[in-house]
Design a protein around this motif. Sequence first.
Motif, PDB file in Angstrom:
ATOM      1  N   LEU A 299       0.864  -1.180   0.000  1.00 25.62           N
ATOM      2  CA  LEU A 299       0.000   0.000   0.000  1.00 25.62           C
ATOM      3  C   LEU A 299       0.899   1.229   0.000  1.00 25.62           C
ATOM      4  O   LEU A 299       1.862   1.287   0.776  1.00 25.62           O
ATOM      5  CB  LEU A 299      -0.912   0.001   1.225  1.00 25.62           C
ATOM      6  N   ALA A 300       0.611   2.177  -0.883  1.00 26.77           N
ATOM      7  CA  ALA A 300       1.416   3.391  -0.962  1.00 26.77           C
ATOM      8  C   ALA A 300       0.500   4.598  -1.079  1.00 26.77           C
ATOM      9  O   ALA A 300      -0.587   4.520  -1.671  1.00 26.77           O
ATOM     10  CB  ALA A 300       2.368   3.341  -2.157  1.00 26.77           C
ATOM     11  N   VAL A 301       0.930   5.716  -0.499  1.00 27.98           N
ATOM     12  CA  VAL A 301       0.147   6.945  -0.508  1.00 27.98           C
ATOM     13  C   VAL A 301       1.017   8.107  -0.974  1.00 27.98           C
ATOM     14  O   VAL A 301       2.250   8.040  -0.937  1.00 27.98           O
ATOM     15  CB  VAL A 301      -0.444   7.247   0.887  1.00 27.98           C
ATOM     16  N   GLY A 302       0.363   9.182  -1.414  1.00 24.33           N
ATOM     17  CA  GLY A 302       1.055  10.366  -1.899  1.00 24.33           C
ATOM     18  C   GLY A 302       0.611  10.682  -3.313  1.00 24.33           C
ATOM     19  O   GLY A 302      -0.412  10.182  -3.795  1.00 24.33           O
ATOM     20  N   THR A 303       1.374  11.507  -4.000  1.00 25.12           N
ATOM     21  CA  THR A 303       1.103  11.752  -5.409  1.00 25.12           C
ATOM     22  C   THR A 303       1.448  10.500  -6.206  1.00 25.12           C
ATOM     23  O   THR A 303       2.120   9.586  -5.705  1.00 25.12           O
ATOM     24  CB  THR A 303       1.936  12.929  -5.931  1.00 25.12           C
ATOM     25  N   LEU A 304       1.023  10.444  -7.456  1.00 28.16           N
ATOM     26  CA  LEU A 304       1.340   9.275  -8.271  1.00 28.16           C
ATOM     27  C   LEU A 304       2.848   9.114  -8.456  1.00 28.16           C
ATOM     28  O   LEU A 304       3.357   7.984  -8.496  1.00 28.16           O
ATOM     29  CB  LEU A 304       0.626   9.368  -9.618  1.00 28.16           C
ATOM     30  N   SER A 305       3.581  10.208  -8.541  1.00 31.47           N
ATOM     31  CA  SER A 305       5.041  10.093  -8.671  1.00 31.47           C
ATOM     32  C   SER A 305       5.661   9.593  -7.374  1.00 31.47           C
ATOM     33  O   SER A 305       6.626   8.812  -7.396  1.00 31.47           O
ATOM     34  CB  SER A 305       5.644  11.437  -9.085  1.00 31.47           C
ATOM     35  N   THR A 306       5.123  10.017  -6.224  1.00 34.36           N
ATOM     36  CA  THR A 306       5.604   9.499  -4.949  1.00 34.36           C
ATOM     37  C   THR A 306       5.340   8.004  -4.849  1.00 34.36           C
ATOM     38  O   THR A 306       6.205   7.220  -4.417  1.00 34.36           O
ATOM     39  CB  THR A 306       4.926  10.231  -3.779  1.00 34.36           C
ATOM     40  N   ILE A 307       4.146   7.587  -5.256  1.00 36.38           N
ATOM     41  CA  ILE A 307       3.790   6.171  -5.208  1.00 36.38           C
ATOM     42  C   ILE A 307       4.734   5.355  -6.089  1.00 36.38           C
ATOM     43  O   ILE A 307       5.202   4.282  -5.691  1.00 36.38           O
ATOM     44  CB  ILE A 307       2.317   5.987  -5.613  1.00 36.38           C
ATOM     45  N   ALA A 308       5.041   5.857  -7.281  1.00 35.08           N
ATOM     46  CA  ALA A 308       5.979   5.155  -8.161  1.00 35.08           C
ATOM     47  C   ALA A 308       7.348   5.006  -7.504  1.00 35.08           C
ATOM     48  O   ALA A 308       8.007   3.961  -7.639  1.00 35.08           O
ATOM     49  CB  ALA A 308       6.090   5.886  -9.490  1.00 35.08           C
ATOM     50  N   ALA A 309       7.776   6.028  -6.770  1.00 38.18           N
ATOM     51  CA  ALA A 309       9.072   5.963  -6.096  1.00 38.18           C
ATOM     52  C   ALA A 309       9.047   4.958  -4.947  1.00 38.18           C
ATOM     53  O   ALA A 309      10.027   4.222  -4.724  1.00 38.18           O
ATOM     54  CB  ALA A 309       9.456   7.347  -5.576  1.00 38.18           C
ATOM     55  N   VAL A 310       7.939   4.893  -4.205  1.00 39.61           N
ATOM     56  CA  VAL A 310       7.816   3.917  -3.125  1.00 39.61           C
ATOM     57  C   VAL A 310       7.847   2.502  -3.699  1.00 39.61           C
ATOM     58  O   VAL A 310       8.509   1.604  -3.167  1.00 39.61           O
ATOM     59  CB  VAL A 310       6.524   4.160  -2.324  1.00 39.61           C
ATOM     60  N   ILE A 311       7.143   2.296  -4.810  1.00 41.88           N
ATOM     61  CA  ILE A 311       7.144   0.986  -5.467  1.00 41.88           C
ATOM     62  C   ILE A 311       8.548   0.602  -5.907  1.00 41.88           C
ATOM     63  O   ILE A 311       8.986  -0.545  -5.712  1.00 41.88           O
ATOM     64  CB  ILE A 311       6.176   0.996  -6.665  1.00 41.88           C
ATOM     65  N   ALA A 312       9.283   1.540  -6.481  1.00 39.18           N
ATOM     66  CA  ALA A 312      10.644   1.248  -6.937  1.00 39.18           C
ATOM     67  C   ALA A 312      11.529   0.828  -5.770  1.00 39.18           C
ATOM     68  O   ALA A 312      12.346  -0.101  -5.887  1.00 39.18           O
ATOM     69  CB  ALA A 312      11.227   2.467  -7.645  1.00 39.18           C
ATOM     70  N   THR A 313      11.393   1.508  -4.623  1.00 43.70           N
ATOM     71  CA  THR A 313      12.177   1.141  -3.443  1.00 43.70           C
ATOM     72  C   THR A 313      11.818  -0.260  -2.966  1.00 43.70           C
ATOM     73  O   THR A 313      12.696  -1.073  -2.647  1.00 43.70           O
ATOM     74  CB  THR A 313      11.934   2.157  -2.314  1.00 43.70           C
ATOM     75  N   ALA A 314      10.504  -0.546  -2.920  1.00 41.34           N
ATOM     76  CA  ALA A 314      10.069  -1.868  -2.467  1.00 41.34           C
ATOM     77  C   ALA A 314      10.588  -2.958  -3.398  1.00 41.34           C
ATOM     78  O   ALA A 314      11.059  -4.010  -2.933  1.00 41.34           O
ATOM     79  CB  ALA A 314       8.537  -1.906  -2.391  1.00 41.34           C
ATOM     80  N   ARG A 315      10.540  -2.725  -4.686  1.00 45.08           N
ATOM     81  CA  ARG A 315      11.031  -3.722  -5.642  1.00 45.08           C
ATOM     82  C   ARG A 315      12.521  -3.981  -5.458  1.00 45.08           C
ATOM     83  O   ARG A 315      12.996  -5.108  -5.629  1.00 45.08           O
ATOM     84  CB  ARG A 315      10.753  -3.246  -7.067  1.00 45.08           C
ATOM     85  N   PHE A 316      13.257  -2.940  -5.130  1.00 40.61           N
ATOM     86  CA  PHE A 316      14.700  -3.083  -4.950  1.00 40.61           C
ATOM     87  C   PHE A 316      15.009  -3.955  -3.733  1.00 40.61           C
ATOM     88  O   PHE A 316      15.948  -4.758  -3.749  1.00 40.61           O
ATOM     89  CB  PHE A 316      15.339  -1.707  -4.787  1.00 40.61           C
ATOM     90  N   HIS A 317      14.209  -3.814  -2.677  1.00 38.74           N
ATOM     91  CA  HIS A 317      14.520  -4.492  -1.419  1.00 38.74           C
ATOM     92  C   HIS A 317      13.899  -5.882  -1.289  1.00 38.74           C
ATOM     93  O   HIS A 317      14.428  -6.712  -0.550  1.00 38.74           O
ATOM     94  CB  HIS A 317      14.061  -3.636  -0.236  1.00 38.74           C
ATOM     95  N   ILE A 318      12.783  -6.125  -1.953  1.00 38.18           N
ATOM     96  CA  ILE A 318      12.036  -7.376  -1.733  1.00 38.18           C
ATOM     97  C   ILE A 318      12.251  -8.304  -2.903  1.00 38.18           C
ATOM     98  O   ILE A 318      11.942  -7.982  -4.057  1.00 38.18           O
ATOM     99  CB  ILE A 318      10.544  -7.093  -1.540  1.00 38.18           C
ATOM    100  N   ALA A 319      12.768  -9.493  -2.615  1.00 39.75           N
ATOM    101  CA  ALA A 319      12.941 -10.508  -3.654  1.00 39.75           C
ATOM    102  C   ALA A 319      11.765 -11.480  -3.699  1.00 39.75           C
ATOM    103  O   ALA A 319      11.386 -11.954  -4.777  1.00 39.75           O
ATOM    104  CB  ALA A 319      14.241 -11.291  -3.407  1.00 39.75           C
ATOM    105  N   ASP A 320      11.184 -11.769  -2.548  1.00 35.02           N
ATOM    106  CA  ASP A 320      10.118 -12.776  -2.465  1.00 35.02           C
ATOM    107  C   ASP A 320       8.790 -12.089  -2.158  1.00 35.02           C
ATOM    108  O   ASP A 320       8.564 -11.645  -1.039  1.00 35.02           O
ATOM    109  CB  ASP A 320      10.448 -13.805  -1.387  1.00 35.02           C
ATOM    110  N   TRP A 321       7.921 -12.006  -3.158  1.00 30.75           N
ATOM    111  CA  TRP A 321       6.603 -11.401  -3.011  1.00 30.75           C
ATOM    112  C   TRP A 321       5.530 -12.468  -2.804  1.00 30.75           C
ATOM    113  O   TRP A 321       4.328 -12.140  -2.808  1.00 30.75           O
ATOM    114  CB  TRP A 321       6.272 -10.538  -4.226  1.00 30.75           C
ATOM    115  N   GLY A 322       5.913 -13.706  -2.652  1.00 34.28           N
ATOM    116  CA  GLY A 322       4.951 -14.760  -2.451  1.00 34.28           C
ATOM    117  C   GLY A 322       4.382 -15.247  -3.764  1.00 34.28           C
ATOM    118  O   GLY A 322       4.715 -14.753  -4.849  1.00 34.28           O
ATOM    119  N   GLU A 323       3.505 -16.210  -3.682  1.00 32.54           N
ATOM    120  CA  GLU A 323       2.952 -16.849  -4.891  1.00 32.54           C
ATOM    121  C   GLU A 323       1.640 -16.218  -5.346  1.00 32.54           C
ATOM    122  O   GLU A 323       1.220 -16.421  -6.481  1.00 32.54           O
ATOM    123  CB  GLU A 323       2.696 -18.334  -4.605  1.00 32.54           C
ATOM    124  N   LEU A 324       0.968 -15.481  -4.464  1.00 35.12           N
ATOM    125  CA  LEU A 324      -0.365 -14.967  -4.759  1.00 35.12           C
ATOM    126  C   LEU A 324      -0.324 -13.484  -5.105  1.00 35.12           C
ATOM    127  O   LEU A 324       0.527 -12.758  -4.628  1.00 35.12           O
ATOM    128  CB  LEU A 324      -1.305 -15.201  -3.582  1.00 35.12           C
TER     129      LEU A 324
END
Length: 324
Positions: A299-324
């Motif tokens: 879950l991310a909040v802020g402007t759409l550009s802020t949300i994109a930046a939060v997603i990019a950070t999460a993708r960098f740090h998380i390798a296992d997002w589960g199967e679902l």
Amino acid sequence: MALKLRSTVVLSICLALGGVACAALAAPPGGGGGTPPPSTTISKNNGVILVNSNVFNVPMISAISVLGTPLLQYDNPGAGLQMTARSSAGNAYNPTQAGDCAGNPSTLLSSDSNWTGSGTGLPAANGVLLTVAPRNYNEPSSCLGAGTVLPFQFDFGMTQGDGLVLPKEGMYMDMTYTRLPGAEAIDKGQSEMPAAFPLADVLPLAYVSPDGVNFAPFAPTGTNDIRSWPLGVNYGAQGEVVAVCTPQLTMCMAIFSNKSEQILVSHRQGASHNLAYMTLLAGSGSITDFAPHHGKKLLAVGTLSTIAAVIATARFHIADWGEL
């Protein structure tokens, strides 16, 4: 790291994916018109996102505020932010994290308000785990009253950003289905992971993203203003992110999946609020075994550009997002 547990527009009428997806008007928790039981609210506030869960002993995320502005408020056990499942019987067999259509809460088996099991490296103070025995929502076409507690364990974990490992505008959601003996098989394509009901008068504009970077208005009726959509009609898209935003696009609330999912968005009338509905479905196929099945969302909040930046950070740090 494995999750650690404590124990194209498609148009469909609400009844095609009812239950929590329909956010039916509900009596106060406990059923009937009586006084709700005392609240045992679990609160987490990282300085940006305030999350209240288990309000009125309904074991879901009940309210979300960002810098003091409510984006999601308690309305009824069919709303909030939570996970659900369905079997091939559809709405007739709809285990739901929060409770049933009559307002009876599911059973909170345990809670951990200093949870470190998400595998994110975030501090325990930022984590909560709710372990729930879910009720059948019990609304195959209309509410049939109290729903049975079904033989499942739902584990719903939330871990807020700390400003270091993850921006404070982000919060991981770890959701796990475990079937127990006697449970029907889960139809992943009818199961919400998660469903959220933000305030449509605060966040009326719908957006989707195919990749977590580029966002486009989602306007299945010719406008992306959910308030003008007919009530109870689910509109579908495919993508990694669904978001709802203020008219000025100064604040949005988004849910991200690390893979493309079926998205549903709708306009709903809750018990006391005008609501948006948004969900990412749990994939395709069935869950027939008794092992835990896990998915991690953001879950991310802020402007759409802020949300994109939060997603990019999460993708960098998380390798296992589960199967679902």
